[in-house]
Design a protein around this motif. Structure first.
Motif, PDB file in Angstrom:
ATOM      1  N   SER A  47     -44.849 -15.518  76.113  1.00 51.13           N
ATOM      2  CA  SER A  47     -45.250 -16.311  77.281  1.00 51.13           C
ATOM      3  C   SER A  47     -46.272 -17.387  76.933  1.00 51.13           C
ATOM      4  CB  SER A  47     -45.847 -15.387  78.345  1.00 51.13           C
ATOM      5  OG  SER A  47     -47.059 -14.819  77.867  1.00 51.13           O
ATOM      6  N   GLY A  48     -46.973 -17.180  75.825  1.00 46.60           N
ATOM      7  CA  GLY A  48     -48.081 -18.067  75.476  1.00 46.60           C
ATOM      8  C   GLY A  48     -49.422 -17.475  75.852  1.00 46.60           C
ATOM      9  N   GLY A  49     -49.409 -16.197  76.275  1.00 47.84           N
ATOM     10  CA  GLY A  49     -50.649 -15.495  76.590  1.00 47.84           C
ATOM     11  C   GLY A  49     -51.090 -14.609  75.436  1.00 47.84           C
ATOM     12  N   LYS A  50     -52.286 -14.067  75.549  1.00 43.90           N
ATOM     13  CA  LYS A  50     -52.883 -13.287  74.466  1.00 43.90           C
ATOM     14  C   LYS A  50     -52.043 -12.064  74.093  1.00 43.90           C
ATOM     15  CE  LYS A  50     -55.931 -10.361  77.336  1.00 43.90           C
ATOM     16  NZ  LYS A  50     -55.024 -10.401  78.486  1.00 43.90           N
ATOM     17  N   ASP A  51     -51.428 -11.420  75.096  1.00 46.85           N
ATOM     18  CA  ASP A  51     -50.701 -10.181  74.851  1.00 46.85           C
ATOM     19  C   ASP A  51     -49.449 -10.414  74.004  1.00 46.85           C
ATOM     20  OD1 ASP A  51     -52.603  -9.067  76.574  1.00 46.85           O
ATOM     21  OD2 ASP A  51     -51.339  -9.395  78.321  1.00 46.85           O
ATOM     22  N   SER A  52     -48.651 -11.418  74.373  1.00 49.50           N
ATOM     23  CA  SER A  52     -47.405 -11.640  73.647  1.00 49.50           C
ATOM     24  C   SER A  52     -47.662 -12.196  72.250  1.00 49.50           C
ATOM     25  CB  SER A  52     -46.472 -12.556  74.443  1.00 49.50           C
ATOM     26  OG  SER A  52     -47.076 -13.788  74.749  1.00 49.50           O
ATOM     27  N   TYR A  53     -48.690 -13.036  72.088  1.00 47.07           N
ATOM     28  CA  TYR A  53     -49.048 -13.506  70.744  1.00 47.07           C
ATOM     29  C   TYR A  53     -49.421 -12.317  69.849  1.00 47.07           C
ATOM     30  CZ  TYR A  53     -49.428 -18.585  71.722  1.00 47.07           C
ATOM     31  OH  TYR A  53     -49.169 -19.905  72.008  1.00 47.07           O
ATOM     32  N   THR A  54     -50.245 -11.426  70.384  1.00 46.62           N
ATOM     33  CA  THR A  54     -50.683 -10.264  69.609  1.00 46.62           C
ATOM     34  C   THR A  54     -49.503  -9.367  69.271  1.00 46.62           C
ATOM     35  OG1 THR A  54     -52.883 -10.318  70.620  1.00 46.62           O
ATOM     36  CG2 THR A  54     -52.188  -8.237  69.627  1.00 46.62           C
ATOM     37  N   MET A  55     -48.630  -9.132  70.252  1.00 47.92           N
ATOM     38  CA  MET A  55     -47.450  -8.290  70.013  1.00 47.92           C
ATOM     39  C   MET A  55     -46.607  -8.850  68.877  1.00 47.92           C
ATOM     40  SD  MET A  55     -44.394  -7.172  72.640  1.00 47.92           S
ATOM     41  CE  MET A  55     -43.990  -8.877  73.087  1.00 47.92           C
ATOM     42  N   LEU A  56     -46.372 -10.156  68.892  1.00 47.20           N
ATOM     43  CA  LEU A  56     -45.559 -10.777  67.852  1.00 47.20           C
ATOM     44  C   LEU A  56     -46.202 -10.595  66.480  1.00 47.20           C
ATOM     45  CD1 LEU A  56     -43.180 -12.543  66.942  1.00 47.20           C
ATOM     46  CD2 LEU A  56     -44.589 -14.566  67.461  1.00 47.20           C
ATOM     47  N   GLU A  57     -47.507 -10.827  66.392  1.00 45.63           N
ATOM     48  CA  GLU A  57     -48.161 -10.717  65.082  1.00 45.63           C
ATOM     49  C   GLU A  57     -48.151  -9.287  64.556  1.00 45.63           C
ATOM     50  OE1 GLU A  57     -52.317 -11.719  62.726  1.00 45.63           O
ATOM     51  OE2 GLU A  57     -51.767 -12.852  64.520  1.00 45.63           O
ATOM     52  N   ILE A  58     -48.424  -8.310  65.421  1.00 41.63           N
ATOM     53  CA  ILE A  58     -48.456  -6.915  64.970  1.00 41.63           C
ATOM     54  C   ILE A  58     -47.057  -6.449  64.570  1.00 41.63           C
ATOM     55  CG2 ILE A  58     -48.990  -4.537  65.598  1.00 41.63           C
ATOM     56  CD1 ILE A  58     -51.448  -6.306  65.210  1.00 41.63           C
ATOM     57  N   LEU A  59     -46.032  -6.848  65.313  1.00 39.17           N
ATOM     58  CA  LEU A  59     -44.665  -6.480  64.945  1.00 39.17           C
ATOM     59  C   LEU A  59     -44.280  -7.110  63.605  1.00 39.17           C
ATOM     60  CD1 LEU A  59     -42.727  -6.669  68.340  1.00 39.17           C
ATOM     61  CD2 LEU A  59     -43.325  -4.619  67.035  1.00 39.17           C
ATOM     62  N   ARG A  60     -44.676  -8.352  63.383  1.00 37.78           N
ATOM     63  CA  ARG A  60     -44.393  -9.003  62.101  1.00 37.78           C
ATOM     64  C   ARG A  60     -45.110  -8.279  60.963  1.00 37.78           C
ATOM     65  NH1 ARG A  60     -46.015 -14.586  61.365  1.00 37.78           N
ATOM     66  NH2 ARG A  60     -44.405 -14.704  59.779  1.00 37.78           N
ATOM     67  N   ASN A  61     -46.318  -7.833  61.246  1.00 34.07           N
ATOM     68  CA  ASN A  61     -47.094  -7.109  60.247  1.00 34.07           C
ATOM     69  C   ASN A  61     -46.431  -5.769  59.911  1.00 34.07           C
ATOM     70  OD1 ASN A  61     -49.605  -5.156  59.610  1.00 34.07           O
ATOM     71  ND2 ASN A  61     -50.084  -7.231  58.963  1.00 34.07           N
ATOM     72  N   LEU A  62     -45.979  -5.057  60.940  1.00 33.99           N
ATOM     73  CA  LEU A  62     -45.328  -3.762  60.723  1.00 33.99           C
ATOM     74  C   LEU A  62     -43.988  -3.916  60.017  1.00 33.99           C
ATOM     75  CD1 LEU A  62     -46.050  -1.979  64.133  1.00 33.99           C
ATOM     76  CD2 LEU A  62     -46.916  -1.297  61.887  1.00 33.99           C
ATOM     77  N   GLN A  63     -43.355  -5.033  60.239  1.00 32.38           N
ATOM     78  CA  GLN A  63     -42.048  -5.308  59.647  1.00 32.38           C
ATOM     79  C   GLN A  63     -42.088  -5.192  58.124  1.00 32.38           C
ATOM     80  OE1 GLN A  63     -40.700  -9.240  60.682  1.00 32.38           O
ATOM     81  NE2 GLN A  63     -38.572  -8.621  60.882  1.00 32.38           N
ATOM     82  N   GLN A  64     -43.237  -5.524  57.546  1.00 32.17           N
ATOM     83  CA  GLN A  64     -43.369  -5.557  56.094  1.00 32.17           C
ATOM     84  C   GLN A  64     -43.386  -4.165  55.462  1.00 32.17           C
ATOM     85  OE1 GLN A  64     -46.838  -7.955  55.201  1.00 32.17           O
ATOM     86  NE2 GLN A  64     -46.245  -9.543  56.649  1.00 32.17           N
ATOM     87  N   SER A  65     -43.788  -3.145  56.251  1.00 30.71           N
ATOM     88  CA  SER A  65     -43.915  -1.802  55.673  1.00 30.71           C
ATOM     89  C   SER A  65     -43.145  -0.732  56.440  1.00 30.71           C
ATOM     90  CB  SER A  65     -45.400  -1.407  55.618  1.00 30.71           C
ATOM     91  OG  SER A  65     -45.974  -1.455  56.920  1.00 30.71           O
ATOM     92  N   ALA A  66     -42.389  -1.137  57.453  1.00 24.56           N
ATOM     93  CA  ALA A  66     -41.663  -0.166  58.276  1.00 24.56           C
ATOM     94  C   ALA A  66     -40.574   0.535  57.466  1.00 24.56           C
ATOM     95  CB  ALA A  66     -41.046  -0.862  59.487  1.00 24.56           C
ATOM     96  N   PRO A  67     -40.307   1.805  57.765  1.00 18.33           N
ATOM     97  CA  PRO A  67     -39.250   2.539  57.039  1.00 18.33           C
ATOM     98  C   PRO A  67     -37.840   2.114  57.435  1.00 18.33           C
ATOM     99  CG  PRO A  67     -40.205   3.905  58.769  1.00 18.33           C
ATOM    100  CD  PRO A  67     -41.025   2.656  58.717  1.00 18.33           C
ATOM    101  N   VAL A  68     -37.723   1.269  58.469  1.00 16.45           N
ATOM    102  CA  VAL A  68     -36.420   0.761  58.892  1.00 16.45           C
ATOM    103  C   VAL A  68     -36.440  -0.763  58.854  1.00 16.45           C
ATOM    104  CG1 VAL A  68     -35.898   2.748  60.358  1.00 16.45           C
ATOM    105  CG2 VAL A  68     -37.078   0.771  61.345  1.00 16.45           C
TER     106      VAL A  68
END
Length: 311
Positions: A47-68
């Motif tokens: 949306s351009g708000g703090k919550d969705s920006y944070t969600m995107l960054e944390i998901l991208r971060n987890l993507q690097q080490s996720a077991p799937v």
């Protein structure tokens, strides 16, 4: 010079600690509700708000080490509201190398045409937005739709339904969409809003204001938000305990006959969840269950990051 280096190290230390906490919260929520599976293509609603920006960054971060293995695509709906800065999100997403799609639909014009002046537009607007996002998820071949609602949003929804709707109903971390075709997930379900706000400030996200349509705020939700914020200040740990309660429901000790078979209880029935202890004096812990005080996350100059304004 040395003092500036010390301040920078302190800032980085606090940011790293905050990111680890958010990452841990998101990881736990994903695991508890099996939000992400092998091969998922996740539409991250931005949306351009703090919550969705944070969600995107944390998901991208987890993507690097996720077991799937899973992929992400950020999607923003440009509703053609007057003054909407349409360049902000594309520039940001291109700068970080994220696949994205901007969906342009003049829902603002439709709402203004259908709703009389002075009447609330939120209901029609949200229905239109939801339908467009569902359609986009199908077009993009997405298996999950990720929304940026956090723990405080979930609690607010619970109290809104209790106070105004007469239901004990919240906002689930994972559920089928209302059209039965999409799985909606909320990876930030365990994250505190104040942590997200601190993180967004530290990251200096290009926040887009949420009042562009000029519509009235949700006054009922604001009342609930103010109440919870006041409780959090006056009774540290109460918010954490209330959210824990949402995860520890005891149907036999409520009053929903559709949820628990009260009618079948008779002499010889088993004791369920400790039985009825109404004759006993209540014994509750002095400190909220499971709560631990947080260390102070100080910003340079002694300012708390959570009281700095979003930029």
């Amino acid at each position: 010079m040395q003092e500036n280096q010390s301040v920078n190290k302190k800032e980085q230390y606090n940011l790293n600690k905050l990111q680890k906490r958010l990452r841990r919260n998101v990881g736990e929520a994903i695991a508890d509700f099996n939000m992400i599976e092998e091969g998922d293509r996740i539409m991250v609603c931005l949306s351009g708000g703090k919550d969705s920006y944070t969600m995107l960054e944390i998901l991208r971060n987890l993507q690097q080490s996720a077991p799937v293995n899973f992929s992400l695509i950020a999607v923003n709906l440009d509703q053609k509201q007057p003054g909407f800065p349409e360049h902000v999100l594309p520039q940001y997403l291109e700068s970080i190398g994220v696949e994205y799609k901007i969906v342009e639909e003049n829902t603002y014009g439709i709402v203004k045409d259908k709703i009389p002046e002075g009447k609330t537009t939120c209901s029609l607007c949200s229905r239109l937005r939801r339908g467009i996002l569902y359609r986009t998820a199908t077009e993009l071949g997405c298996t999950k739709i990720a929304l940026g609602h956090h723990r405080d949003d979930i609690l607010q929804t619970l109290f809104l339904n209790m106070f105004y709707g007469g239901k004990m109903k919240g906002m689930p971390p994972k559920l089928m969409s209302d059209d039965g075709k999409h799985i909606v997930i909320r990876p930030l379900a365990y994250c505190r809003e104040k942590d997200i706000e601190r993180f967004a400030i530290a990251r200096q996200y290009p926040i887009i204001p949420c009042n562009l349509c000029g519509s009235q705020p949700n006054l009922q939700r604001q009342v609930i938000a103010d109440m919870l914020r006041d409780w959090d200040k006056r009774y540290p740990g109460r918010i954490e305990t209330m959210f824990s309660a949402m995860r520890n429901v005891v149907p036999s000790h409520l009053a929903d006959a559709a949820l628990f078979d009260f009618k079948s209880i008779q002499h010889g029935s088993e004791v369920v969840d400790g039985g009825d202890l109404a004759f006993d004096r209540e014994s509750l812990p002095l400190q909220p269950a499971g709560w631990q005080p947080d260390e102070e996350d100080d910003a340079p100059g002694g300012q708390r990051l959570d009281i700095l304004e979003l930029k």
